[in-house]
Motif scaffolding. Structure first.
Motif, PDB file in Angstrom:
ATOM      1  N   ALA A  80       0.866  -1.178   0.000  1.00  0.00           N
ATOM      2  CA  ALA A  80       0.000   0.000   0.000  1.00  0.00           C
ATOM      3  C   ALA A  80       0.903   1.229   0.000  1.00  0.00           C
ATOM      4  O   ALA A  80       2.046   1.168   0.468  1.00  0.00           O
ATOM      5  CB  ALA A  80      -0.889  -0.008   1.233  1.00  0.00           C
ATOM      6  N   GLU A 145      12.282   1.542   2.248  1.00  0.00           N
ATOM      7  CA  GLU A 145      11.018   1.958   2.862  1.00  0.00           C
ATOM      8  C   GLU A 145      10.664   0.931   3.934  1.00  0.00           C
ATOM      9  O   GLU A 145      10.226  -0.187   3.619  1.00  0.00           O
ATOM     10  CB  GLU A 145       9.916   2.102   1.806  1.00  0.00           C
ATOM     11  CG  GLU A 145      10.176   3.281   0.893  1.00  0.00           C
ATOM     12  CD  GLU A 145       8.977   3.702   0.053  1.00  0.00           C
ATOM     13  OE1 GLU A 145       7.935   3.018   0.083  1.00  0.00           O
ATOM     14  OE2 GLU A 145       9.098   4.720  -0.653  1.00  0.00           O
ATOM     15  N   GLU A 147       8.486  -0.899   6.471  1.00  0.00           N
ATOM     16  CA  GLU A 147       7.026  -1.012   6.547  1.00  0.00           C
ATOM     17  C   GLU A 147       6.603  -2.222   7.383  1.00  0.00           C
ATOM     18  O   GLU A 147       7.262  -3.260   7.375  1.00  0.00           O
ATOM     19  CB  GLU A 147       6.433  -1.129   5.129  1.00  0.00           C
ATOM     20  CG  GLU A 147       6.935   0.009   4.230  1.00  0.00           C
ATOM     21  CD  GLU A 147       6.214   0.154   2.904  1.00  0.00           C
ATOM     22  OE1 GLU A 147       5.213  -0.552   2.686  1.00  0.00           O
ATOM     23  OE2 GLU A 147       6.674   0.979   2.090  1.00  0.00           O
ATOM     24  N   ASP A 166      10.403  -1.976   1.353  1.00  0.00           N
ATOM     25  CA  ASP A 166       9.938  -1.707  -0.013  1.00  0.00           C
ATOM     26  C   ASP A 166      10.959  -0.783  -0.671  1.00  0.00           C
ATOM     27  O   ASP A 166      10.760   0.427  -0.740  1.00  0.00           O
ATOM     28  CB  ASP A 166       8.538  -1.050   0.105  1.00  0.00           C
ATOM     29  CG  ASP A 166       8.048  -0.444  -1.198  1.00  0.00           C
ATOM     30  OD1 ASP A 166       8.492  -0.876  -2.261  1.00  0.00           O
ATOM     31  OD2 ASP A 166       7.186   0.474  -1.117  1.00  0.00           O
ATOM     32  N   LYS A 184       9.804   0.337  -8.252  1.00  0.00           N
ATOM     33  CA  LYS A 184       9.515  -0.528  -7.104  1.00  0.00           C
ATOM     34  C   LYS A 184       9.943  -1.982  -7.275  1.00  0.00           C
ATOM     35  O   LYS A 184      10.174  -2.665  -6.288  1.00  0.00           O
ATOM     36  CB  LYS A 184       7.993  -0.523  -6.856  1.00  0.00           C
ATOM     37  CG  LYS A 184       7.438   0.825  -6.404  1.00  0.00           C
ATOM     38  CD  LYS A 184       7.860   1.117  -4.992  1.00  0.00           C
ATOM     39  CE  LYS A 184       7.157   2.319  -4.411  1.00  0.00           C
ATOM     40  NZ  LYS A 184       7.561   2.556  -3.015  1.00  0.00           N
ATOM     41  N   GLY A 257       2.900   0.487   3.840  1.00  0.00           N
ATOM     42  CA  GLY A 257       3.318   1.850   3.521  1.00  0.00           C
ATOM     43  C   GLY A 257       4.373   2.347   4.491  1.00  0.00           C
ATOM     44  O   GLY A 257       4.517   1.831   5.594  1.00  0.00           O
ATOM     45  N   THR A 258       5.103   3.354   4.039  1.00  0.00           N
ATOM     46  CA  THR A 258       6.191   3.867   4.870  1.00  0.00           C
ATOM     47  C   THR A 258       5.872   5.211   5.498  1.00  0.00           C
ATOM     48  O   THR A 258       5.146   6.028   4.922  1.00  0.00           O
ATOM     49  CB  THR A 258       7.516   3.993   4.083  1.00  0.00           C
ATOM     50  OG1 THR A 258       8.565   4.201   5.019  1.00  0.00           O
ATOM     51  CG2 THR A 258       7.503   5.137   3.090  1.00  0.00           C
TER      52      THR A 258
HETATM   53 MG    MG Z   1       6.337   1.797   0.284  1.00  0.00          MG
END
Ligand code: MG
Ligand code: DO4
Length: 293
Positions: A80, A145, A147, A166, A184, A257-258
């Motif tokens: 996400a 990232e 997460e 991530d 990514k 998510g980060t």
């Molecule tokens: Mg991320």
């Protein structure tokens, strides 16, 4: 209670680690086999672990003495995005060359009903604790990232929590959002581990402290902290969109998510060491290698 995988005399073994750090070898071949058996016996994975280790001797030694493997060979890793204010602001910066007054699609997605969910990795592209994450050759602005990762079963239920990295290219994503898959997904651009904390043993997933440290030449170059209490969305909301009209496989991981972004002038380099720590799960350590290593 946490689940780990480690190497012993060339074999991959599964084990449970209790809150005192005691390690108990499990007979199942991997986390997916544990899930399957618990399902067949109509008990939770935690109950199965308790039943299995009852009366058994703990292994000698501690987790940090083991050669850990990725705790789950996740068939798919999804992620996400823009679930924290910090992520929205960082992406606005890279997409607008610092003109933070401009309104962007990142602002829109942060407030929209539908969250950003993207395909991040496969088991073959994912490394485990102590493994090497790789840099892209065509990016000059790369960051980890940190997460929280949700380990899901095929019904989309959270069966455990892990840590994910991530890896991202801020310049490629900033140039054009349509480049997101390239920013990514590439070889060794995702890392998971060091353990899976069984969901029933996590009291409140919205109060987990995340700390990230990057070391260069043995010295700490960057440190950041965040808490999952800062998440803009509920975990169920992210899962609901992931499973909608989708087919999920046992052991799918969803990164949430980060909230930790290094200073804008920072980019990862060959030889860096990344540490990501989440309370109750452990510390995921990875080494950065240059493209083509
Ligand atoms: Mg991320
Ligand atoms: O919008 C792009 C990706 C966002 C992301 O990966 C994150 O917020 O963690």
């Amino acid at each position: 209670m946490k689940i780990i995988r480690f190497v012993n005399e060339g074999l991959s073994l599964l084990a449970a680690v209790n809150d005192d750090g005691q390690i108990f070898e499990l007979p199942q071949s991997d986390f997916l086999a544990l899930l399957k058996e618990a399902d067949e016996k109509e008990i939770s994975p935690l109950e199965l672990v308790f039943k299995t280790i009852e009366g058994r001797e703990a292994l000698a030694g501690q987790v940090d003495q083991l050669q850990l493997l990725v705790p789950i060979e996740a068939p798919e890793v999804w992620a996400a995005g823009v679930t924290y204010e910090r992520s929205r602001d960082a992406r606005n910066y890279e997409a607008t060359e610092g003109r933070l007054d401009a309104s962007t699609f990142y602002d829109k997605v942060y407030d929209a009903v539908r969250p950003e969910i993207f395909f991040k990795s496969t088991a073959a592209r994912t490394v485990g604790p102590g493994g090497e994450v790789q840099l892209r050759s065509d990016s000059v602005w790369q960051v980890p990232e940190p997460e929280l990762g949700l380990v899901l079963n095929m019904k989309g239920e959270i069966v455990g929590y892990t840590i994910g990295n991530d890896m991202s290219c801020r310049d490629i994503e900033g140039e054009n959002p349509l480049y997101l898959p390239q920013a990514k997904v590439w070889k060794r651009s995702c890392s998971l581990g060091p353990a899976i904390r069984l969901a029933e043993t996590v009291e409140n997933p919205y109060n987990l402290q995340i700390t990230s440290r990057i070391y260069r030449n043995g010295e700490k170059a960057v440190e950041g902290t965040a808490n999952t209490s800062q998440l803009k969305r509920k975990l169920e909301e992210l899962i609901e969109y992931l499973i909608r009209d989708n087919e999920l496989f046992d052991g799918t991981v969803l990164l949430t998510g980060t909230c930790i972004v290094p200073p804008n002038e920072f980019t990862l380099a060959h030889g860096d060491r990344i540490e990501i720590e989440i309370t109750g799960i452990g510390t995921l350590v990875n080494h950065v290698v240059g493209a083509g290593s």
